[in-house]
Write a protein that holds these residues in place. Sequence first.
Motif, PDB file in Angstrom:
ATOM      1  N   LEU A  14       0.543  -1.306   0.074  1.00  0.00           N
ATOM      2  CA  LEU A  14       0.552   0.056  -0.297  1.00  0.00           C
ATOM      3  C   LEU A  14       1.163   1.204   0.422  1.00  0.00           C
ATOM      4  CD1 LEU A  14      -2.709  -0.703   2.701  1.00  0.00           C
ATOM      5  CD2 LEU A  14      -3.146  -0.610  -0.126  1.00  0.00           C
ATOM      6  N   PHE A  15       1.854   1.009   1.014  1.00  0.00           N
ATOM      7  CA  PHE A  15       3.049   2.286   0.509  1.00  0.00           C
ATOM      8  C   PHE A  15       3.738   2.535  -0.549  1.00  0.00           C
ATOM      9  CE2 PHE A  15       7.122   3.594   1.149  1.00  0.00           C
ATOM     10  CZ  PHE A  15       6.915   4.811   1.798  1.00  0.00           C
TER      11      PHE A  15
ATOM     12  N   LEU B 197       2.319   1.768  -3.097  1.00  0.00           N
ATOM     13  CA  LEU B 197       1.372   1.926  -4.865  1.00  0.00           C
ATOM     14  C   LEU B 197       0.940   4.058  -4.355  1.00  0.00           C
ATOM     15  CD1 LEU B 197      -0.697   0.688  -6.032  1.00  0.00           C
ATOM     16  CD2 LEU B 197      -2.377   0.395  -4.313  1.00  0.00           C
ATOM     17  N   SER B 198       1.125   4.059  -2.640  1.00  0.00           N
ATOM     18  CA  SER B 198       0.295   5.773  -2.449  1.00  0.00           C
ATOM     19  C   SER B 198       1.454   6.207  -3.448  1.00  0.00           C
ATOM     20  CB  SER B 198       1.221   5.355  -0.742  1.00  0.00           C
ATOM     21  OG  SER B 198       1.910   5.554  -0.409  1.00  0.00           O
ATOM     22  N   LEU B 199       2.328   5.945  -3.703  1.00  0.00           N
ATOM     23  CA  LEU B 199       4.529   6.931  -3.941  1.00  0.00           C
ATOM     24  C   LEU B 199       3.578   6.991  -5.881  1.00  0.00           C
ATOM     25  CD1 LEU B 199       6.437   5.759  -2.727  1.00  0.00           C
ATOM     26  CD2 LEU B 199       5.975   7.265  -1.898  1.00  0.00           C
ATOM     27  N   MET B 200       2.466   6.034  -6.699  1.00  0.00           N
ATOM     28  CA  MET B 200       1.877   5.986  -7.605  1.00  0.00           C
ATOM     29  C   MET B 200       0.969   7.330  -7.804  1.00  0.00           C
ATOM     30  SD  MET B 200       2.152   2.369  -9.083  1.00  0.00           S
ATOM     31  CE  MET B 200       2.726   2.449 -10.314  1.00  0.00           C
TER      32      MET B 200
ATOM     33  N   ILE C 156      -2.925   4.432  -9.918  1.00  0.00           N
ATOM     34  CA  ILE C 156      -3.639   4.054  -8.752  1.00  0.00           C
ATOM     35  C   ILE C 156      -4.713   2.918  -9.100  1.00  0.00           C
ATOM     36  CG2 ILE C 156      -3.775   4.438  -5.942  1.00  0.00           C
ATOM     37  CD1 ILE C 156      -1.961   6.299  -6.043  1.00  0.00           C
TER      38      ILE C 156
END
Lengths: 221, 338
Positions: A40-41, A43-46, A51
Amino acid sequence: MNQKYQIHPVLKVIFTFSLVILLSFSHNFAFVMTILVYTLFSLSLMKGNQILAILKISLWVSLFTFIILLPSNKYSSVMITVKVFTTVTTINMLPHSTKWSSITGAFKFFNIPDIFILVLDIAIKYIVMLGNHALQLIWALKLRSIGKNRDKYQSLSGIAGNLFIKSVEMSKEMYSAMECRGFNGKYITLEKKRLSMVDLLYMLIHIGIVILFFYIGKIVE
Amino acid sequence: MHIPDNYLSPSTCAVMSAAMVPVWVVSVKKVKKGITKTNIPILGIGAAFSFLLMMLNIPLPGGTTGHAVGGTLLAILSGPYAACISVSIALLIQALLFGDGGILAFGANCFNMAFILPFLGYFIYKFIKDRIPTEKGELFGILIGSYVGLNMAALSTAIIFGIQPILFKNPEGIPLYSPYPLSVSIPAMTIPHLLVAGVVEALFTAAIFSFIKKVSPGMIYQGREQKTKAVYALIVLLICLTPLGLLATGTAWGEWGVDEIKDVISGGNQPLGFTPQGMENGFTFNSILPDYTLSGLPDIAAYILSAVAGTSIFLILFKVIAAFKKETFDKNSKLPSE
């Protein structure tokens, strides 16, 4: 991940697959949750639209898994759903954050035979092209048919046959075109990227994950 | 300040949720109208901030714990309507994933922490800032606004707790839900918040506001330099600090488990001695990471893991919302605070 912090594709391919393997072997809920949070972490940078595209697939797949597993006990239904969600998201993040050519370049690094890379490379591109071609054939058939057609299967086999002939022709043409441009069946990676600080950090995180797996997880109970 | 499930009667929960619906509708409308696509992730950062601040439990006098909320901070940074949405989503994630605050009591929790706190805090801040238009006046407004906002939220929580034994009793006169009357709940909730938690909230708000004003003024004033990197660094720092919340060992007032409540001593020297009926056979919901713990992991690791999970979920959520919103080319559109 931003273009600026592009992680070395070889590392990405190695660790994405190692993550999936560790995940599928793990019986430890704490380990699975840790990997979920890590996924999730990252993913949150994309970017938002990336996403969205990734989550669309993984959420549907996990929902389906969860419904199928509902009759089983609570532990395995939650555990397997989380595993499925994490695996699908991780795998999906790879093509969304890396160019396809970089991924095949990474395959070359693992000494995968050129013929496999060639087949894989062409198959991916041609699935889209042949799909479009088949769709065009169906439209053409629809525009030309009048009234009700009871023998739909006959026309279907016609489309499939046509598609096959077309694909053989196209592959021959493409290979000749590639030969004309100097392709001799060998893949050479042109750009040699050096490891950056981000790559080292990425490696450290993933080695940490492997250690974590052996520390809290057990392969066979 | 998170009211767990079964402390409030279902009818109270329904009333509080109904009261929140118009607030949410107005907030969403206001925010939708005023916000640009690039500013939506800032709401996510706001929710992450609030989430992390709520994880930092502080030991309070009387053996209980409390925490800052950061509602006023968000209201100052992105307007009270945006703050209402951010805090509501933070509370929702806490209730669903971490079992902090009840599912049924979600409306009541939002009323206290996502409505009373940011709106009151913001209007006090604005009132003072408009009267004293200097740098010091602004700081003063922030301190007073956030202090009063948090304490009024605590008071409102205490009132909601306190009216339960008056309204809901079984035929023998024993309370069905939260057992403490107003005379016990108000001092028990407000005194620790007045003395410690309110001060912490005010200090946090002022410190974070000054930090953001210094490194990324674009988040506060339109058209100025906006550096999200420094703000992300601040979030990472807060994530690393969250295990400090474990130092506070007591359970917050009004958040005891069903097994605990019998032995709680509050408002006198006698333990309560009974478990209210409504709590014993109430609604239970098992979250994935109950109370930010995970069996098989040490508490500190689980706490950090929860903090990272929460923060990532907010960023993902708001980035996805931003991806849905069409690009607006109006560069002058402002947040509703201006």
